[in-house]
Design an enzyme around this catalytic site. Structure first.
Site, PDB file in Angstrom:
ATOM      1  N   ALA A   1       0.769  -1.214  -0.048  1.00  0.00           N
ATOM      2  CA  ALA A   1      -0.007  -0.070   0.056  1.00  0.00           C
ATOM      3  C   ALA A   1       0.858   1.382   0.035  1.00  0.00           C
ATOM      4  O   ALA A   1       2.017   1.272   0.193  1.00  0.00           O
ATOM      5  CB  ALA A   1      -0.914   0.017   1.137  1.00  0.00           C
ATOM      6  N   TYR A   2       0.399   2.258  -0.403  1.00  0.00           N
ATOM      7  CA  TYR A   2       0.802   3.696  -0.070  1.00  0.00           C
ATOM      8  C   TYR A   2       0.406   3.865   1.079  1.00  0.00           C
ATOM      9  O   TYR A   2      -0.772   4.279   1.642  1.00  0.00           O
ATOM     10  CB  TYR A   2       0.441   4.540  -1.353  1.00  0.00           C
TER      11      TYR A   2
ATOM     12  N   THR B   1      -7.641   0.197   6.610  1.00  0.00           N
ATOM     13  CA  THR B   1      -7.306   1.185   7.527  1.00  0.00           C
ATOM     14  C   THR B   1      -8.305   1.778   8.467  1.00  0.00           C
ATOM     15  O   THR B   1      -9.651   1.860   7.761  1.00  0.00           O
ATOM     16  CB  THR B   1      -6.517   2.318   7.100  1.00  0.00           C
ATOM     17  N   ASP B   2      -8.102   2.063   9.452  1.00  0.00           N
ATOM     18  CA  ASP B   2      -9.234   2.746  10.377  1.00  0.00           C
ATOM     19  C   ASP B   2      -9.504   4.101   9.904  1.00  0.00           C
ATOM     20  O   ASP B   2     -10.296   4.969  10.122  1.00  0.00           O
ATOM     21  CB  ASP B   2      -8.479   2.797  11.808  1.00  0.00           C
TER      22      ASP B   2
ATOM     23  N   TYR C   1      -5.307  10.026   2.054  1.00  0.00           N
ATOM     24  CA  TYR C   1      -4.770   8.516   2.321  1.00  0.00           C
ATOM     25  C   TYR C   1      -6.148   7.532   2.429  1.00  0.00           C
ATOM     26  O   TYR C   1      -6.310   6.476   1.942  1.00  0.00           O
ATOM     27  CB  TYR C   1      -3.683   8.415   3.414  1.00  0.00           C
TER      28      TYR C   1
END
Length: 282
Positions: free
Chosen positions: A61-62, A102-103, A126
């Protein structure tokens, strides 16, 4: 089972590699950012065709949250468009996918642990690109497990724990944000959970949450790191406003882990236990 892991040199990829010895029945392939540049969409299908996996674990991932604000196209390419490509391949080839999210897909204005059905509303680039990646997987119809995680750390790579130990060794005093609440994730624990899911007899596609048990702030985390690493440094709690960053962070992103525990019988250690294990390895 043929398993392809992207992001081989990252925190999670490195921890997954350590677990290969526990699964001699599987044929693992680990590919790095150089081997599968997720910003080169044309190459993704070639690599997937070459390895022809039964399961893709997308740990690549970035993840440069602040940098993403000035590189939105690149972040979107890696976290969204590349993920869409992988999901489409998985769907066409009747394979399975475990994808890490992600959270930061959440806005962060809750006051109770967030379940998988909570509305996503990211407040930074993001988080937005990761949200789009999730949506692309769902839209593809791929047989996928999406795992949202938070505050990942490991003995590998750069992360909060290693940064805090370095700063506390170099300085007599530091300041750490005390009003962002969540729970950290030891990448080794997440890797173990992924292997449990990969080999579960009752594979259930969908979105799941995983982080270590407990609820803390970054300040609480830093204090615990100091105690466990036996360092002598004064830590000052500060509000988010006193530490401005290019990307906004959710104030509250504690994840509810009930679903992953009930579905896959995953055991989740408390964050303090896992932190002790990790610092001990350092």
């Amino acid at each position: 089972m043929k398993i392809l892991v992207t992001g081989a040199n990252g925190q999670l990829g490195s921890e997954l590699r350590n677990l290969v010895k526990n699964h001699p029945q599987d044929d693992f392939s680990f590919v790095t950012r150089e081997e599968v540049p997720l910003d080169d969409l044309a190459k993704i299908n070639q690599i997937l065709d070459q390895y022809n996996p039964d399961l893709v674990i997308n740990a690549g991932a970035y993840t440069a949250v602040d940098k993403a604000e000035s590189e939105p196209e690149l972040a979107d390419m890696v976290n969204h468009l590349a993920v869409a490509k992988i999901a489409d391949w998985v769907k066409i080839h009747d394979a399975k996918l475990i994808h890490i999210s992600t959270d930061y897909v959440f806005q962060g204005n809750s006051s109770v642990a967030l379940t998988e059905s909570e509305k996503t509303n990211p407040i930074n680039v993001y988080g937005l690109t990761k949200q789009k990646g999730e949506q692309a997987i769902v839209k593809s119809g791929a047989d996928a497990v999406i795992i949202r995680t938070a505050w990942v750390y490991s003995i590998y790579g750069s992360n909060f724990v290693k940064t805090m130990i370095r700063l506390m060794t170099e300085r007599n005093e530091i300041s750490v944000i005390s009003d962002q609440i969540g729970s950290p994730t030891y990448a080794h624990d997440l890797a173990s959970a992924i292997m449990t899911i990969a080999h579960s007899e009752k594979w259930n596609s969908g979105i799941y949450h995983y982080s270590n048990e407990g609820q803390i702030s970054w300040y609480d985390f830093a204090v615990a790191i100091r105690e466990i690493a036996n360092l002598d440094c004064e830590i000052n709690p500060i509000p988010t406003e006193q530490y401005p960053t290019p990307a906004k962070r959710p104030k509250y992103s504690l994840l509810d882990k009930t679903k992953i525990k009930d579905t896959f019988a995953v055991e989740i250690p408390k964050w303090e236990e896992s932190l002790r294990v990790m610092v001990g390895k350092l």
